[in-house]
Design an enzyme around this catalytic site. Structure first.
Site, PDB file in Angstrom:
ATOM      1  N   LYS A  10       0.992  -1.200   0.021  1.00 39.52           N
ATOM      2  CA  LYS A  10      -0.219  -0.041   0.069  1.00 39.52           C
ATOM      3  C   LYS A  10       0.319   1.416  -0.253  1.00 39.52           C
ATOM      4  O   LYS A  10       1.906   1.301  -0.630  1.00 39.52           O
ATOM      5  CB  LYS A  10      -1.267   0.085   1.109  1.00 39.52           C
ATOM      6  CG  LYS A  10      -1.669  -1.368   1.326  1.00 39.52           C
ATOM      7  CD  LYS A  10      -2.913  -1.475   2.471  1.00 39.52           C
ATOM      8  CE  LYS A  10      -3.324  -2.910   1.826  1.00 39.52           C
ATOM      9  NZ  LYS A  10      -4.880  -2.734   2.831  1.00 39.52           N
ATOM     10  N   HIS A  92      -8.860  -2.962  -6.038  1.00 35.43           N
ATOM     11  CA  HIS A  92      -8.680  -3.441  -4.267  1.00 35.43           C
ATOM     12  C   HIS A  92      -9.717  -1.981  -4.197  1.00 35.43           C
ATOM     13  O   HIS A  92      -9.673  -1.133  -4.457  1.00 35.43           O
ATOM     14  CB  HIS A  92      -6.874  -2.462  -3.966  1.00 35.43           C
ATOM     15  CG  HIS A  92      -6.999  -3.066  -2.148  1.00 35.43           C
ATOM     16  ND1 HIS A  92      -7.343  -2.543  -1.787  1.00 35.43           N
ATOM     17  CD2 HIS A  92      -6.183  -3.918  -2.033  1.00 35.43           C
ATOM     18  CE1 HIS A  92      -6.977  -2.814  -0.690  1.00 35.43           C
ATOM     19  NE2 HIS A  92      -6.507  -3.776  -0.676  1.00 35.43           N
ATOM     20  N   GLU A  94      -9.716  -0.541  -1.844  1.00 26.95           N
ATOM     21  CA  GLU A  94      -9.426   1.226  -1.311  1.00 26.95           C
ATOM     22  C   GLU A  94      -9.181   1.295  -3.173  1.00 26.95           C
ATOM     23  O   GLU A  94      -9.889   2.806  -2.422  1.00 26.95           O
ATOM     24  CB  GLU A  94      -7.889   0.961  -0.941  1.00 26.95           C
ATOM     25  CG  GLU A  94      -8.606   0.514   0.758  1.00 26.95           C
ATOM     26  CD  GLU A  94      -7.366   0.243   1.507  1.00 26.95           C
ATOM     27  OE1 GLU A  94      -5.333  -0.352   0.957  1.00 26.95           O
ATOM     28  OE2 GLU A  94      -6.879  -0.641   2.110  1.00 26.95           O
ATOM     29  N   GLY A 170      -7.462  -5.043   6.894  1.00 28.18           N
ATOM     30  CA  GLY A 170      -7.105  -4.277   7.821  1.00 28.18           C
ATOM     31  C   GLY A 170      -7.463  -3.670   8.953  1.00 28.18           C
ATOM     32  O   GLY A 170      -7.115  -3.204   9.903  1.00 28.18           O
ATOM     33  N   SER A 210      -6.386  -8.789   6.679  1.00 30.76           N
ATOM     34  CA  SER A 210      -6.445  -9.343   7.412  1.00 30.76           C
ATOM     35  C   SER A 210      -5.465 -10.944   8.091  1.00 30.76           C
ATOM     36  O   SER A 210      -5.340 -11.289   9.111  1.00 30.76           O
ATOM     37  CB  SER A 210      -7.603  -8.672   9.102  1.00 30.76           C
ATOM     38  OG  SER A 210      -7.749  -7.875   9.546  1.00 30.76           O
TER      39      SER A 210
HETATM   40  P1  PGA Z   1      -4.229  -7.024   5.031  1.00 30.07           P
HETATM   41  O1  PGA Z   1      -4.698  -6.257   3.377  1.00 30.07           O
HETATM   42  O2  PGA Z   1      -3.093  -7.654   4.928  1.00 30.07           O
HETATM   43  O3  PGA Z   1      -3.733  -5.451   5.663  1.00 30.07           O
HETATM   44  O4  PGA Z   1      -6.187  -6.884   5.748  1.00 30.07           O
HETATM   45  C1  PGA Z   1      -4.770  -6.937   2.946  1.00 30.07           C
HETATM   46  C2  PGA Z   1      -5.272  -6.211   1.114  1.00 30.07           C
HETATM   47  O5  PGA Z   1      -5.714  -4.475   1.499  1.00 30.07           O
HETATM   48  O6  PGA Z   1      -4.866  -6.610   0.503  1.00 30.07           O
END
Ligand code: PGA
Length: 248
Positions: A10, A92, A94, A170, A210
């Site tokens: 990220k 993604h 996000e 996350g 996560s």
């Molecule tokens: P994370 O993110 O492992 O921090 O939950 C995964 C992702 O967004 O691909």
């Protein structure tokens, strides 16, 4: 089938120096035997890390659908290909959330990236609200159908789907094995309907959300996932090395 583990840094780390230190640690500590590991750092670190990549494969976190021209701030799939990037994450959650990326835009990005021979990691997943309202299947089917519109059977060989429930990203609230398994089966059913059984059975479907070293084996060994998309835990090389080991 080899497990595929994709690392999504990220918008981390904060400097080129830290990026190199982390990358060197990952290279040293991660023992790749039967897995494939793809590291997706921020764009600005890609070219320097590619020159020292060793056995790792490099990926990008996004790309734009036009090849060149007046698109301030964007990076094209062709530019990534010319840098010798192997994979690109597209769609993604996000980006869908913060940049309002639509299914149609995601489809355009996938087409352009495939045209320049990049491999695609397409992220799909439902939000907390969609899950609570019983809309998960509907959301997954719509995303997959629209994101893969007019993508040929042959091109599907270069696409990996990452099932990433948005509520699990996350948050420390990773998806249960049973739920992951049923979502992955559902995704295979959608692919079967859109393409054919062979593609549905053989395409790689990853789990992300996560993932940590104490839960990673659940996905690679018990859920039917063919690998992982790891965010937060990939910023700690030792922790990440344990995740890779659990998938071997
Ligand atoms: P994370 O993110 O492992 O921090 O939950 C995964 C992702 O967004 O691909």
């Amino acid at each position: 089938m080899k497990n595929l583990i994709v690392v999504n840094w990220k918008m981390n780390p904060a400097s080129q120096k830290e990026a190199k230190i982390l990358f060197d640690k990952v290279k040293k500590q991660v023992k790749i035997k039967k897995t494939e590991v793809v590291v997706c750092p921020p764009f600005i670190y890609l070219s320097s890390l590619i020159s020292i990549k060793g056995g790792l494969i490099m990926g990008a976190q996004n790309c734009f659908w036009e090849e060149k021209g007046a698109f301030t701030g964007e990076i094209s799939a062709l530019q990534l290909r010319n840098l010798k990037v192997g994979y690109v994450i597209i769609g993604h959650s996000e980006r869908r959330k913060y940049f309002n990326e639509t299914d149609d835009q995601i489809n355009k990005k996938i087409k352009k990236a495939l045209a320049v021979k990049l491999k695609i990691i397409l992220c799909v997943g439902e939000t907390k609200g969609e899950r609570e309202n019983g809309k998960k299947s509907e959301v997954l089917e719509k995303q997959i159908t629209e994101n893969l519109k007019n993508i040929s059977v042959k091109e599907m060989n270069n696409i990996v789907i990452a099932y990433e429930p948005v509520w699990a990203i996350g948050t420390g609230n990773n998806c249960s094995v049973d739920e992951t398994m049923s979502s992955i089966l559902f995704i295979r059913k959608v692919i079967w309907k859109l393409y054919n059984r062979e593609i549905a059975d053989n395409m790689k479907i990853l789990y992300g959300g996560s993932v940590k070293s104490d839960n990673s084996f659940l996905y690679t060994k018990k859920s039917g996932a063919n690998g992982l998309l790891v965010g937060g835990a990939s910023l700690d090389a030792e922790e990440f090395a344990k995740i890779v080991k659990s998938a071997e």
